[in-house]
Design a protein around this motif. Structure first.
Motif, PDB file in Angstrom:
ATOM      1  N   ASP A 167      65.698  13.492  74.141  1.00  0.00           N
ATOM      2  CA  ASP A 167      65.894  13.009  72.773  1.00  0.00           C
ATOM      3  C   ASP A 167      64.680  12.242  72.252  1.00  0.00           C
ATOM      4  OD1 ASP A 167      68.346  14.177  72.884  1.00  0.00           O
ATOM      5  OD2 ASP A 167      69.504  12.321  72.953  1.00  0.00           O
ATOM      6  N   ASP A 171      62.510  13.221  68.908  1.00  0.00           N
ATOM      7  CA  ASP A 171      62.227  12.293  67.809  1.00  0.00           C
ATOM      8  C   ASP A 171      60.724  12.173  67.566  1.00  0.00           C
ATOM      9  OD1 ASP A 171      64.927  11.881  67.495  1.00  0.00           O
ATOM     10  OD2 ASP A 171      64.966   9.993  68.617  1.00  0.00           O
ATOM     11  N   THR A 175      58.832  13.324  64.104  1.00  0.00           N
ATOM     12  CA  THR A 175      58.000  12.341  63.411  1.00  0.00           C
ATOM     13  C   THR A 175      56.598  12.880  63.164  1.00  0.00           C
ATOM     14  OG1 THR A 175      59.233  10.492  64.358  1.00  0.00           O
ATOM     15  CG2 THR A 175      57.006  10.014  63.573  1.00  0.00           C
ATOM     16  N   SER A 206      69.502  14.260  65.172  1.00  0.00           N
ATOM     17  CA  SER A 206      68.198  14.321  64.505  1.00  0.00           C
ATOM     18  C   SER A 206      67.817  15.744  64.097  1.00  0.00           C
ATOM     19  CB  SER A 206      67.110  13.740  65.422  1.00  0.00           C
ATOM     20  OG  SER A 206      67.101  14.409  66.670  1.00  0.00           O
TER      21      SER A 206
END
Length: 218
Positions: A167, A171, A175, A206
């Motif tokens: 995870d 992320d 980003t 996400s």
């Protein structure tokens, strides 16, 4: 971007490209090349033709070693993590009919570089990283120190990250990239195909909203 891994990658790219060896960057180095805030521990490269792993040894820094005994070769097959390519034994082959590896490992600068061709007939029709031939048709070309770097598509990498429950890496990837530029049909396909291997994998929140865009229109 003058980190040791980028300098090693540029060196490898120059030599493989110059020898017209068909290759593709995988793993954490591919994610980092997209700008994700991670530091690769090594460089993982897929080679399209098994014979080209041995041919790479003629252009990469491959040390000479005396003819290995059968015991040494057997040891290397049992513990490939301890083995490095030499001019005498440039490749290591292991696995079985379901997944057969032709493998090489080098140190370039101070960075470990691993090249592999994997024959895995069971996944030939799947859009997955490393083992399946379909992903070669979706490669994207990035650059590193002026060298073109054929790279596994980030959509397919995201599916790998989901299956491994990475995870934090997901992320960091989201980003670093522009999510609106993701190929959502490819992402859907990659996730579905990876789920055929990992049926219990769960898509994190996400990514859920990105996937829902393709269902309701971009």
């Amino acid at each position: 971007m003058d980190a040791p891994w980028t300098m090693a990658l540029a060196t490898v790219a120059e030599r493989l490209n110059g020898s017209r060896i068909e290759w593709m960057l995988l793993g954490s180095a591919a994610t980092a090349l997209h700008g994700a805030a991670i530091v690769p521990g090594d460089i993982d490269i897929a080679i399209r033709a098994a014979d080209d792993v041995a041919r790479a040894a003629t252009v990469l820094p491959t040390p000479e070693l005396a003819e290995p005994s059968s015991a040494v070769v057997q040891d290397a097959t049992a513990s490939p993590s301890l083995w490095f390519s030499t001019t005498t034994q440039p490749t290591l082959q292991f696995g079985d009919a379901g997944e057969r590896w032709t493998f090489g490992r080098w140190i370039v600068g101070s960075v470990k570089v691993e090249l592999a061709h994997i024959d895995a007939p069971a996944v030939a029709t799947l859009m997955i990283e490393t083992r399946a031939p379909l992903v070669w048709h979706e490669r994207e070309t990035l650059t590193c120190h002026g060298q073109p770097i054929p790279t596994v598509p980030i959509e397919v990498q995201l599916a790998t990250m989901i299956s491994r429950r990475q995870d934090a890496r997901i992320d960091a990837t989201i980003t670093a990239i522009d999510p609106t530029q993701l190929n959502l049909p490819l992402l859907h396909r990659a996730i579905a195909d990876k789920q055929s291997e990992f049926p219990n994998m769960t898509v994190p929140d996400s990514l859920q909203h990105l996937l829902s865009r393709s269902r309701h229109g971009r």
